[in-house]
Design a protein around this motif. Structure first.
Motif, PDB file in Angstrom:
ATOM      1  N   SER A  83      38.895  40.391  46.682  1.00 60.86           N
ATOM      2  CA  SER A  83      38.703  39.360  47.710  1.00 60.86           C
ATOM      3  C   SER A  83      37.518  38.459  47.364  1.00 60.86           C
ATOM      4  O   SER A  83      37.570  37.247  47.588  1.00 60.86           O
ATOM      5  CB  SER A  83      38.511  39.988  49.089  1.00 60.86           C
ATOM      6  N   GLU A 129      45.596  49.090  45.517  1.00 59.91           N
ATOM      7  CA  GLU A 129      45.419  47.669  45.239  1.00 59.91           C
ATOM      8  C   GLU A 129      45.092  47.444  43.764  1.00 59.91           C
ATOM      9  O   GLU A 129      45.607  46.507  43.156  1.00 59.91           O
ATOM     10  CB  GLU A 129      44.324  47.061  46.122  1.00 59.91           C
ATOM     11  N   ASN A 160      49.197  39.038  51.119  1.00 60.02           N
ATOM     12  CA  ASN A 160      48.098  39.756  51.760  1.00 60.02           C
ATOM     13  C   ASN A 160      46.792  38.981  51.832  1.00 60.02           C
ATOM     14  O   ASN A 160      45.922  39.330  52.614  1.00 60.02           O
ATOM     15  CB  ASN A 160      47.876  41.103  51.068  1.00 60.02           C
ATOM     16  N   TYR A 161      46.642  37.943  51.028  1.00 60.31           N
ATOM     17  CA  TYR A 161      45.377  37.214  50.999  1.00 60.31           C
ATOM     18  C   TYR A 161      45.486  35.751  51.435  1.00 60.31           C
ATOM     19  O   TYR A 161      44.461  35.092  51.594  1.00 60.31           O
ATOM     20  CB  TYR A 161      44.750  37.278  49.597  1.00 60.31           C
ATOM     21  N   GLN A 162      46.688  35.253  51.658  1.00 62.14           N
ATOM     22  CA  GLN A 162      46.806  33.826  51.957  1.00 62.14           C
ATOM     23  C   GLN A 162      46.162  33.439  53.288  1.00 62.14           C
ATOM     24  O   GLN A 162      45.555  32.375  53.392  1.00 62.14           O
ATOM     25  CB  GLN A 162      48.257  33.359  51.880  1.00 62.14           C
ATOM     26  N   MET A 211      43.511  34.766  54.673  1.00 64.46           N
ATOM     27  CA  MET A 211      42.068  34.776  54.453  1.00 64.46           C
ATOM     28  C   MET A 211      41.630  33.486  53.741  1.00 64.46           C
ATOM     29  O   MET A 211      40.644  32.859  54.119  1.00 64.46           O
ATOM     30  CB  MET A 211      41.718  35.999  53.594  1.00 64.46           C
ATOM     31  N   LEU A 225      38.680  35.998  44.742  1.00 64.01           N
ATOM     32  CA  LEU A 225      39.516  34.944  45.345  1.00 64.01           C
ATOM     33  C   LEU A 225      38.681  33.975  46.172  1.00 64.01           C
ATOM     34  O   LEU A 225      38.892  32.761  46.116  1.00 64.01           O
ATOM     35  CB  LEU A 225      40.587  35.563  46.245  1.00 64.01           C
ATOM     36  N   TYR A 226      37.753  34.507  46.970  1.00 69.29           N
ATOM     37  CA  TYR A 226      36.868  33.646  47.756  1.00 69.29           C
ATOM     38  C   TYR A 226      36.083  32.703  46.842  1.00 69.29           C
ATOM     39  O   TYR A 226      35.853  31.540  47.183  1.00 69.29           O
ATOM     40  CB  TYR A 226      35.865  34.473  48.574  1.00 69.29           C
TER      41      TYR A 226
END
Length: 186
Positions: free
Chosen positions: A71, A6, A27-29, A31, A74-75
């Motif tokens: 993550s 990653e 991969n993150y959408q 979440m 992004l959060y």
């Protein structure tokens, strides 16, 4: 995928590789959508926040520290966008079917509660009534997204005590809301 793999992809993103960023989005959408939907209780608003999150992530990816969890970064972006929208949002109006969804949710024997997006909206609207935006954010991140207190501190910029206090008040308010609706006994 390992953390090293990653990191390589994120490094490629920092070099302007759009294909690598497409992997990030894919991969993150989910979440990010999960967080936004639970925070905003509006599917279209949640979709907009997810889109804004990835636009902001792409334009600021060169500032991301590859030694930190992606993550969490992004959060942080998504939660701040949600808070901004909540601050300028209209009051959430409960619909008659919201309570019916809540009844189904509470009586369902399936412990995983696979709810559709529109059903999550109903549950969130009922439970979040009376919560401040910070309480709602902390509750969503801790209880609904399952993040650790440390991650929530990093995302929100709150210290451990602030996270604990907001989570305590949120749980207490939600418990009171559940009692009012007849789902919890004293």
């Amino acid at each position: 995928m390992t953390a090293t793999e990653e990191t390589k992809i994120l490094s490629r993103c920092q070099q302007g590789d759009k294909a690598a960023f497409r992997w990030v989005v894919q991969n993150y959408q989910r979440m990010m959508f999960s967080l936004a939907l639970k925070m905003l209780a509006d599917e279209e608003e949640a979709k907009d926040v997810v889109q804004e999150t990835f636009i902001k992530a792409w334009t600021c990816i060169d500032h991301f520290d590859l030694q930190r969890p992606f993550s969490t970064w992004l959060y942080t972006i998504a939660s701040r966008l949600c808070l901004d929208r909540l601050k300028r949002a209209r009051i959430i109006i409960l619909q008659p079917h919201d309570e019916q969804v809540m009844q189904r949710f509470c009586s369902d024997d399936d412990s995983h509660h696979n709810l559709e997006n529109h059903e999550w909206v109903s549950v969130v609207k009922l439970l979040a009534e009376g919560l401040s935006t910070k309480q709602r954010l902390v509750f969503t991140l801790c209880q609904l997204e399952g993040l650790s207190s440390t991650e929530v501190e990093q995302i929100t910029g709150m210290d451990g005590q602030q996270v604990k206090n907001n989570l305590y008040v949120a749980r207490k308010t939600i418990r009171k809301q559940l009692k009012k609706l007849g789902y919890e006994q004293d």
